[in-house]
Design a protein around this motif. Structure first.
Motif, PDB file in Angstrom:
ATOM      1  N   TYR A 107      49.345  72.553  20.417  1.00 48.01           N
ATOM      2  CA  TYR A 107      49.317  74.011  20.375  1.00 48.01           C
ATOM      3  C   TYR A 107      49.872  74.473  19.030  1.00 48.01           C
ATOM      4  O   TYR A 107      50.844  73.911  18.534  1.00 48.01           O
ATOM      5  N   ALA A 108      49.255  75.494  18.464  1.00 50.82           N
ATOM      6  CA  ALA A 108      49.765  76.107  17.229  1.00 50.82           C
ATOM      7  C   ALA A 108      49.670  77.613  17.380  1.00 50.82           C
ATOM      8  O   ALA A 108      48.652  78.137  17.845  1.00 50.82           O
ATOM      9  N   ASP A 109      50.740  78.322  16.992  1.00 45.34           N
ATOM     10  CA  ASP A 109      50.710  79.781  17.087  1.00 45.34           C
ATOM     11  C   ASP A 109      50.330  80.395  15.741  1.00 45.34           C
ATOM     12  O   ASP A 109      50.173  79.694  14.739  1.00 45.34           O
ATOM     13  N   ASP A 110      50.206  81.699  15.723  1.00 45.15           N
ATOM     14  CA  ASP A 110      49.785  82.414  14.511  1.00 45.15           C
ATOM     15  C   ASP A 110      50.806  82.327  13.389  1.00 45.15           C
ATOM     16  O   ASP A 110      50.475  82.511  12.226  1.00 45.15           O
ATOM     17  N   ALA A 111      52.061  82.041  13.734  1.00 46.69           N
ATOM     18  CA  ALA A 111      53.120  81.952  12.722  1.00 46.69           C
ATOM     19  C   ALA A 111      53.239  80.544  12.131  1.00 46.69           C
ATOM     20  O   ALA A 111      54.068  80.313  11.259  1.00 46.69           O
ATOM     21  N   GLY A 112      52.419  79.613  12.620  1.00 43.87           N
ATOM     22  CA  GLY A 112      52.437  78.258  12.079  1.00 43.87           C
ATOM     23  C   GLY A 112      53.275  77.268  12.856  1.00 43.87           C
ATOM     24  O   GLY A 112      53.309  76.091  12.524  1.00 43.87           O
ATOM     25  N   ALA A 113      53.969  77.712  13.894  1.00 46.38           N
ATOM     26  CA  ALA A 113      54.736  76.780  14.730  1.00 46.38           C
ATOM     27  C   ALA A 113      53.770  76.011  15.623  1.00 46.38           C
ATOM     28  O   ALA A 113      52.722  76.530  16.012  1.00 46.38           O
ATOM     29  N   SER A 114      54.123  74.766  15.936  1.00 48.71           N
ATOM     30  CA  SER A 114      53.253  73.988  16.815  1.00 48.71           C
ATOM     31  C   SER A 114      54.070  73.014  17.647  1.00 48.71           C
ATOM     32  O   SER A 114      55.180  72.630  17.260  1.00 48.71           O
ATOM     33  N   TRP A 115      53.510  72.651  18.788  1.00 52.05           N
ATOM     34  CA  TRP A 115      54.140  71.655  19.653  1.00 52.05           C
ATOM     35  C   TRP A 115      53.080  70.945  20.458  1.00 52.05           C
ATOM     36  O   TRP A 115      52.045  71.490  20.801  1.00 52.05           O
ATOM     37  N   TRP A 116      53.347  69.655  20.708  1.00 52.31           N
ATOM     38  CA  TRP A 116      52.497  68.864  21.579  1.00 52.31           C
ATOM     39  C   TRP A 116      52.785  69.295  23.002  1.00 52.31           C
ATOM     40  O   TRP A 116      53.941  69.402  23.415  1.00 52.31           O
ATOM     41  N   SER A 117      51.726  69.550  23.741  1.00 52.85           N
ATOM     42  CA  SER A 117      51.823  70.141  25.071  1.00 52.85           C
ATOM     43  C   SER A 117      51.131  69.246  26.088  1.00 52.85           C
ATOM     44  O   SER A 117      49.912  69.078  26.031  1.00 52.85           O
ATOM     45  N   ALA A 118      51.901  68.688  27.006  1.00 50.24           N
ATOM     46  CA  ALA A 118      51.342  67.885  28.093  1.00 50.24           C
ATOM     47  C   ALA A 118      51.248  68.780  29.325  1.00 50.24           C
ATOM     48  O   ALA A 118      52.235  69.405  29.727  1.00 50.24           O
ATOM     49  N   VAL A 119      50.048  68.862  29.893  1.00 51.76           N
ATOM     50  CA  VAL A 119      49.782  69.766  31.011  1.00 51.76           C
ATOM     51  C   VAL A 119      49.650  68.953  32.293  1.00 51.76           C
ATOM     52  O   VAL A 119      48.940  67.944  32.329  1.00 51.76           O
ATOM     53  N   TYR A 120      50.337  69.425  33.337  1.00 55.39           N
ATOM     54  CA  TYR A 120      50.414  68.733  34.623  1.00 55.39           C
ATOM     55  C   TYR A 120      50.064  69.672  35.765  1.00 55.39           C
ATOM     56  O   TYR A 120      50.068  70.891  35.599  1.00 55.39           O
TER      57      TYR A 120
END
Length: 171
Positions: A107-120
């Motif tokens: 995931y990446a937001d408009d401000a440039g932050a990002s994180w790996w997202s595991a969905v369960y």
């Protein structure tokens, strides 16, 4: 395990989800360091989805609605263990079945932050007592009602991206 504080240490990861360092959660947010999070879609016995509004004290996305429970993965913790821990903490239950992993995305937001997202996904037949530090309001909603509320409420953007991907993968 209690909810993670801003000073707890988390793994910092690269664009391929490989650990490249560690930092406090506060530092990771402040510096926009890529880390790992889990999203757990919780359904009750009737198939309704647990939806909640985040408290005003949340570090990111305070007071917004969320169709998932979840949070940051601790340093050295697996996604699977974090999903179970976070679901039990936020729902205020113990003995929840192990959530089933659906997929992982960056995931990446408009401000440039990002994180790996595991969905369960997990089914919860237990009486929930959501964590007051995390959850200001909650209900189990039929999917049709959740869909109808998407346009008239403010939702967490990463949760909405995860929800969109869950819907696409289901149909």
């Amino acid at each position: 395990m209690a909810a993670m504080s801003a000073e707890e240490i988390i793994d910092i990861v690269d664009e391929r989800d490989r650990v490249v360092g560690r930092a406090s959660r506060r530092e990771a947010y402040a510096r926009g360091l890529r880390h790992r999070v889990v999203f757990v879609q919780v359904r009750d016995a009737e198939g309704r989805i647990f939806v909640h509004r985040r408290t005003a004290t949340k570090a990111i996305y305070p007071c917004l609605y969320d169709p998932f429970v979840g949070g940051v993965v601790a340093a050295g913790e697996s996604y699977d263990d974090a999903a179970l821990r976070e679901a039990e903490e936020e729902l205020g239950v113990s003995g929840l079945p192990r959530p089933r992993r659906l997929f992982t995305f960056l995931y990446a937001d408009d401000a440039g932050a990002s994180w790996w997202s595991a969905v369960y996904a997990v089914r919860c037949d237990l009486a929930v007592r959501p964590q007051v530090e995390e959850v200001a309001w909650y209900d189990f909603l039929p999917e049709e009602e959740l869909e109808a509320r998407i346009t008239d409420r403010e939702w967490v953007p990463d949760g909405m991206e995860a929800y969109r991907r869950v819907r696409e993968s289901a149909g």
